[in-house]
Each structure stands twice: as structure tokens, then as C-alpha cells.
Scaffold this motif. Sequence first.
Motif, mmCIF file in Angstrom:
data_model
loop_
_atom_site.group_PDB
_atom_site.id
_atom_site.type_symbol
_atom_site.label_atom_id
_atom_site.label_comp_id
_atom_site.label_asym_id
_atom_site.label_seq_id
_atom_site.Cartn_x
_atom_site.Cartn_y
_atom_site.Cartn_z
ATOM 1 N N ILE A 1 0.835 -1.207 0.000
ATOM 2 C CA ILE A 1 0.000 0.000 0.000
ATOM 3 C C ILE A 1 0.866 1.251 0.000
ATOM 4 O O ILE A 1 0.582 2.229 -0.722
ATOM 5 C CB ILE A 1 -0.954 -0.016 1.212
ATOM 6 C CG1 ILE A 1 -1.999 -1.125 1.044
ATOM 7 C CG2 ILE A 1 -1.655 1.336 1.363
ATOM 8 C CD1 ILE A 1 -2.883 -1.328 2.258
ATOM 9 N N ASN A 2 1.927 1.246 0.797
ATOM 10 C CA ASN A 2 2.822 2.408 0.832
ATOM 11 C C ASN A 2 3.473 2.646 -0.531
ATOM 12 O O ASN A 2 3.610 3.792 -0.979
ATOM 13 C CB ASN A 2 3.883 2.221 1.909
ATOM 14 C CG ASN A 2 3.302 2.334 3.312
ATOM 15 O OD1 ASN A 2 2.355 3.100 3.521
ATOM 16 N ND2 ASN A 2 3.844 1.600 4.260
ATOM 17 N N ASP A 3 3.861 1.565 -1.213
ATOM 18 C CA ASP A 3 4.449 1.715 -2.552
ATOM 19 C C ASP A 3 3.432 2.314 -3.528
ATOM 20 O O ASP A 3 3.764 3.196 -4.340
ATOM 21 C CB ASP A 3 4.927 0.345 -3.061
ATOM 22 C CG ASP A 3 6.121 -0.194 -2.261
ATOM 23 O OD1 ASP A 3 6.810 0.629 -1.600
ATOM 24 O OD2 ASP A 3 6.349 -1.417 -2.292
ATOM 25 N N GLN A 4 2.201 1.854 -3.445
ATOM 26 C CA GLN A 4 1.158 2.367 -4.335
ATOM 27 C C GLN A 4 0.899 3.859 -4.080
ATOM 28 O O GLN A 4 0.674 4.635 -5.020
ATOM 29 C CB GLN A 4 -0.139 1.578 -4.150
ATOM 30 C CG GLN A 4 -0.058 0.138 -4.625
ATOM 31 C CD GLN A 4 -1.364 -0.608 -4.390
ATOM 32 O OE1 GLN A 4 -2.431 -0.002 -4.384
ATOM 33 N NE2 GLN A 4 -1.257 -1.918 -4.181
ATOM 34 N N MET A 5 0.937 4.264 -2.831
ATOM 35 C CA MET A 5 0.698 5.666 -2.502
ATOM 36 C C MET A 5 1.801 6.551 -3.068
ATOM 37 O O MET A 5 1.539 7.667 -3.541
ATOM 38 C CB MET A 5 0.575 5.839 -0.990
ATOM 39 C CG MET A 5 -0.695 5.210 -0.413
ATOM 40 S SD MET A 5 -0.908 5.571 1.335
ATOM 41 C CE MET A 5 -1.221 7.319 1.279
ATOM 42 N N VAL A 6 3.063 6.045 -3.055
ATOM 43 C CA VAL A 6 4.173 6.814 -3.641
ATOM 44 C C VAL A 6 3.952 6.983 -5.135
ATOM 45 O O VAL A 6 4.127 8.067 -5.699
ATOM 46 C CB VAL A 6 5.512 6.121 -3.340
ATOM 47 C CG1 VAL A 6 6.646 6.786 -4.120
ATOM 48 C CG2 VAL A 6 5.823 6.165 -1.844
ATOM 49 N N GLU A 7 3.536 5.905 -5.821
ATOM 50 C CA GLU A 7 3.296 5.980 -7.257
ATOM 51 C C GLU A 7 2.144 6.939 -7.587
ATOM 52 O O GLU A 7 2.226 7.714 -8.549
ATOM 53 C CB GLU A 7 2.970 4.581 -7.798
ATOM 54 C CG GLU A 7 4.155 3.624 -7.737
ATOM 55 C CD GLU A 7 3.781 2.223 -8.171
ATOM 56 O OE1 GLU A 7 4.660 1.365 -8.205
ATOM 57 O OE2 GLU A 7 2.578 2.010 -8.480
ATOM 58 N N LEU A 8 1.101 6.883 -6.789
ATOM 59 C CA LEU A 8 -0.037 7.789 -7.034
ATOM 60 C C LEU A 8 0.381 9.247 -6.858
ATOM 61 O O LEU A 8 -0.078 10.131 -7.598
ATOM 62 C CB LEU A 8 -1.190 7.457 -6.083
ATOM 63 C CG LEU A 8 -1.996 6.204 -6.417
ATOM 64 C CD1 LEU A 8 -3.066 5.968 -5.354
ATOM 65 C CD2 LEU A 8 -2.657 6.335 -7.790
ATOM 66 N N GLU B 1 -5.501 5.052 1.906
ATOM 67 C CA GLU B 1 -5.278 5.424 3.310
ATOM 68 C C GLU B 1 -6.281 4.726 4.214
ATOM 69 O O GLU B 1 -5.924 4.267 5.316
ATOM 70 C CB GLU B 1 -5.383 6.944 3.453
ATOM 71 C CG GLU B 1 -4.216 7.700 2.820
ATOM 72 C CD GLU B 1 -4.414 9.207 2.831
ATOM 73 O OE1 GLU B 1 -3.479 9.932 2.463
ATOM 74 O OE2 GLU B 1 -5.522 9.644 3.216
ATOM 75 N N GLU B 2 -7.542 4.637 3.711
ATOM 76 C CA GLU B 2 -8.542 3.923 4.510
ATOM 77 C C GLU B 2 -8.177 2.446 4.611
ATOM 78 O O GLU B 2 -8.306 1.832 5.686
ATOM 79 C CB GLU B 2 -9.916 4.092 3.863
ATOM 80 C CG GLU B 2 -10.455 5.511 3.927
ATOM 81 C CD GLU B 2 -11.789 5.647 3.193
ATOM 82 O OE1 GLU B 2 -12.213 4.645 2.566
ATOM 83 O OE2 GLU B 2 -12.386 6.740 3.245
ATOM 84 N N THR B 3 -7.745 1.896 3.467
ATOM 85 C CA THR B 3 -7.340 0.483 3.487
ATOM 86 C C THR B 3 -6.156 0.263 4.422
ATOM 87 O O THR B 3 -6.101 -0.723 5.179
ATOM 88 C CB THR B 3 -6.973 0.035 2.066
ATOM 89 O OG1 THR B 3 -8.085 0.249 1.193
ATOM 90 C CG2 THR B 3 -6.579 -1.437 2.045
ATOM 91 N N LEU B 4 -5.172 1.201 4.384
ATOM 92 C CA LEU B 4 -4.013 1.088 5.270
ATOM 93 C C LEU B 4 -4.443 1.147 6.720
ATOM 94 O O LEU B 4 -3.953 0.377 7.566
ATOM 95 C CB LEU B 4 -3.016 2.213 4.963
ATOM 96 C CG LEU B 4 -1.701 2.200 5.749
ATOM 97 C CD1 LEU B 4 -0.914 0.907 5.466
ATOM 98 C CD2 LEU B 4 -0.856 3.418 5.399
ATOM 99 N N SER B 5 -5.397 2.081 7.015
ATOM 100 C CA SER B 5 -5.886 2.190 8.389
ATOM 101 C C SER B 5 -6.571 0.902 8.821
ATOM 102 O O SER B 5 -6.355 0.404 9.932
ATOM 103 C CB SER B 5 -6.847 3.376 8.492
ATOM 104 O OG SER B 5 -7.409 3.446 9.778
ATOM 105 N N ASP C 1 -8.991 10.402 -4.763
ATOM 106 C CA ASP C 1 -9.907 9.400 -4.210
ATOM 107 C C ASP C 1 -9.178 8.081 -3.975
ATOM 108 O O ASP C 1 -9.411 7.402 -2.960
ATOM 109 C CB ASP C 1 -11.080 9.185 -5.177
ATOM 110 C CG ASP C 1 -11.980 10.385 -5.281
ATOM 111 O OD1 ASP C 1 -12.737 10.480 -6.277
ATOM 112 O OD2 ASP C 1 -11.947 11.228 -4.350
ATOM 113 N N GLY C 2 -8.298 7.720 -4.943
ATOM 114 C CA GLY C 2 -7.548 6.483 -4.774
ATOM 115 C C GLY C 2 -6.641 6.532 -3.558
ATOM 116 O O GLY C 2 -6.531 5.549 -2.811
ATOM 117 N N LYS C 3 -5.998 7.696 -3.375
ATOM 118 C CA LYS C 3 -5.128 7.837 -2.200
ATOM 119 C C LYS C 3 -5.940 7.724 -0.918
ATOM 120 O O LYS C 3 -5.506 7.094 0.063
ATOM 121 C CB LYS C 3 -4.398 9.180 -2.245
ATOM 122 C CG LYS C 3 -3.304 9.252 -3.299
ATOM 123 C CD LYS C 3 -2.653 10.632 -3.308
ATOM 124 C CE LYS C 3 -1.993 10.937 -1.982
ATOM 125 N NZ LYS C 3 -1.354 12.259 -1.990
#
Length: 597
Positions: free
Chosen positions: A180-187, A320-324, A314-316
Amino acid sequence: MRRRYINFTTRLMSVLLVTACLSTLLAGCGQTAEAALEEDADSEAVPVEVQTPKTGELTLKNEFVGTVSPEESVYVVPLVSAEVLSADIKVGDTVTAGQELCKLDPEAAELQLASAKAQYNSAAAGVQAAEVGYEIAQAQYDSTVAQLDVQNEQTQRQKDLTMYQMQMQIDGIHDGIDDINDQMVELEEDREDLKDQKDDLKKARNQADDYVDLAQADYNAADIAYGYSEAQRNYQAAIAQMNMVEGAEYSSDTAYDEAKKKAQDDLDKAKLALATAEANMKPHQANLQAAQSAASQMDSAYEQVKDGIDQIDDGKEKLEETLSDTYKSLGQTETVKNLTEAQLNVNTQPVQEAGKRTAALGIDSAAAQVNSARVGAAGAKVGIDSAEYQLDMYTLTAPIDGVIEAVNVEAHDYASPGNPAFVISNKDTMTVTFGVSEGIRGTLRVGQKIEVDRNGKVYSAAITEIGSMIDQTTGLFMIKSCVSTPDDSLLTGSTVTVTADTYSRSGVLLIPYDAVYYDDSQSYVYVAEGSTARRRDIETDIFDEQTITVVSGLTTEDLLITSWSENLRDGAQVTVQETSESEADSASGTKEQGGAE
């Protein structure tokens, strides 16, 4: 106010004859016909008939065209679409409420009823199955309680396996957090790229808007230069003028043709000017449309990039919700793991009790399924009732007592809800509807007696309703009346003549209509003052063919001259031949819109 054309013709012929005779007689004496007439008028008194005006009442009757309809009329409309099996009712038949009119093919409804019964039987079987399931759940509960004693011995072995599985689950959750953290960096990187595109598109959009403003200014200048808007207004005005000419009344066909030709010429000129202006405006309009299209494309591209940024945001947010949630799941899993480890030192009796309670939930679930199945069976029973109600719709019955006015179905026809099968009218009371102008509407009242004439047969009726809104088709106010004693002559939709008292004046002076003269729009009479005729200007009101009412200028003491003579004028000498009875005693009239000045 009408003029006395008949009397005027008679008087004119008399004057011509007298003139001819006098001209012949005076020719030998060297006198002109005009001098002879003046001498004769001065030397002889005019014989006249007189009467005194009477005070009375004058009521005018108006005739209107009315339409007959039943007071109560219903359309029998099929509620289903089906083939007509039988339809023995004919136009003119008398029916009673509830009487069968026709029978429709009930095959579809019978199939629906059979289906509803099948569903009910299935639901009833479901109830039995649910009851069996309840008995099975009870047996499973007993078996679960027995197994708990055995499971207590197996707890230790199961704990080791569970702890291993939970550790694997925790490791998997940690891997998911890293993904998830990697995906957030890409987004975030994608968002920065789109933000740069958004800034570039914003500049391009501003340039496109400037181009639209320039094109609009050029279009507006061209509009003024070529007079395009003015040509449109002139063309519309020419059309309005042509419509006004065609709708107006003219004294002759020649006047109408001249007015129409001028209006047509103006319309042709306006149409040519508009076509010329439109041709001149086409390049400017094309430039404006091209600029607007380019601006629209820039706006669309800008909005797409903006939407892309929103979607990334929205994806981020979702990540973030998924990470939480993942962190929460990790905490929960670690908690469960700790609790499981602690069970080695905890009394197993509470766990066994918890297992029993869990097993008891199966019994509760089975009981709920029994109740649900019983509710389903009740619903299926409602389906049977509904299907039986639908089956009743395949027999059309009369909703009221009355006479069949129309039959629109025959055997083997296909009836449908959109087409009335029968029209039934209750003709015990018939309604006559007619239209009146606004002025006459004000003279009528609810309950007023009127007469209805159908081919010479007269019926008594009474006004039951006075419309308060103009009918858009006729431009009149609709009046309804009731004929309480109708017969077979009053057919539905037939046309009748309605006669009603309208304008009425009471306590006014009544004089013969033929005693009134007109000088342009001024009405006047002659009265005898001694042996001299005097003109008296009067103000008149309503009138019929024989009598006219006088508002002012005359009294009951005056001697009204009722006869006519070509020598009668203001100041003429007169001799009273006889006194006629006042014809003004006749206080009835038949002219519509009687002469109220």
C-alpha cells in the motif's frame, strides 16, 4: 344601434313621387319644384299620430346552440388484455348495475392462479422442511455439547497450529502494508504529473476564452454592420403585419387586396434583407463557433485532467482507509494471538460454555427459518387471492343502471385497457351545455328557467352551472342546464336551441322603435308641443323589433309623434289625427345583444 331601413325606403319613395308630381304641376306656372314644396309645407300643417310614453319593463330573449349529454355517463374499460369470448349486449339495451356485459378469455388469469397455488404448495413444503431443519438443529446442539468434551483434549494441539496460522496471517498483513505504501508513492508521482498538465491546460483554456471573446466581438460588430438583428425584427414585424391584415375586416375586397399586397411586398423585402444579412453573417458565425468549439475542447481536456487528479485523490484516500483498516486488522490479529496464547493458563470451562451458546444459536436460526417459511406461505396465499381477483377482471359488468350508448367489442375481438368496451348513460336526467359571451353570462343565474327546443319540441330546463373560465376552443363561457323530464328525442350529442331571458330593464320609458330617428350617432324623436313639432334628443338603451327603452330626454307628459312624414321637421306645423295606444306596453324582445348604448 340598428337603423330603420324599411321605413327609410318607404319615405324616400314617397318624397320622389311628391317631387315628381309637384314638378309637373308647377312647370306651367314658371315655378321650380323646390319653391312649390316650400310653399306647400308653409301653408299646410302635417297630420301626425301621437301617444304618451309609458313606463314599463322590457326583457330580451336570446337563442343559443346547445349540446345534449347524459348527466351520468361511464366508460366500461377492460383492466386486462384478452380475447372477447361473448358480447351479447347491443346499443340501446337497458342494463342494471352488476349485470354481465361480456366475457373475456380467462386463460392467462387461470394460469396465474394455478401458478400461485403451486407457489403456495411449495411454500407449505418449505414450512415442513424448516420444521425438520429445526429438529436437526436440536440434534446438532446435543452433538456439539458431547463433542466439546473431546475437543478439550485436542485444544493443545490445535493451539500450536492456530498460532502458526495467525503468525502467517500477521506476516501477510505486514507485506500488504508495504504494498500500500508503494502504491501511494506511485499515485503521488502521477498526481504531480497531472498537476503540471492541469497548469498547462489552464493557460491554453484562458487563451481559447480570449479567442472566443474576440470572435464574439467580431460577430457583434458584424451584426451591427450588416443589420442582422434588425433584419430579424423587421421580418417578424412584417409577418405580424401580414397576419393582422389577414385577420382584419375591410369595407371591400379591393381595400383588402391593396392592404394584403402592401403587406406582402413589405414581407418580401424583409425576407430578402434577412437572407442577405444571414449570408454576410455566416463567416463571422463560423469563426465564433470555431472559437467556442476550441474553448469547449480545452474545457473538456482541463476537466478530464482535473477529474484524473480527483480520481487519484480518491484512490489515495481509499488506500489510506485500506491502510488504516489493515493496521486495525493487524492489531486485532495480534490481540487474538495473545488471547490464544493465554488460553493455556485459563480454565476451559468458559470456552465450553461459549461453545454451547454458539450451538444454541443454530437452534435459534432454525426457529427463525421456520417463521420465515410460514411468512412465505402466507405471502403465497395472498398471491392466490390476488390471482382470483385478477380472474374476476375477465368478466365485465355494468357499474350503473342505464342505457348502452356504444359497444366497441365483438366476439373474438381483442379487448385492451386502452379502449373502452362499453359506454353506459343514465338518461333519467339530461344535461344541455351551451356557450355565451361574457356580457350575457352576467345576466344568467343558477336555477333560472330556460327552454330547450329539439326539432320543434320544447322542454323546460333550469341552469345548474355557470362557467367561470373561457373555453379556449369557442371563446365563450360554458353554461350547463338540466332537463328533468327528457324523452327519446333528446339523443346524446344532439344539437338543440336554447332560449333564455337575458337583458332586462324595468321602470323605464317604452316607445315604438319606429318613432326614433338618428342623426349620425345621436338618436332623437319628434314631440308635439301644441301645433308645432319639436325635435327632442334622447338617450336610448336596449330594444327589440317593436319597442325601445328611453333613458333620458323624454317624459310620460310628452306627446310623442309616432307617424312619419317627409315634411316632419323641427318647427313644422302639425295637426294631431288620432292618439294611438302605446306599443311600448309590449315588454318582450327577441334580438340578441339588444341595443344597449
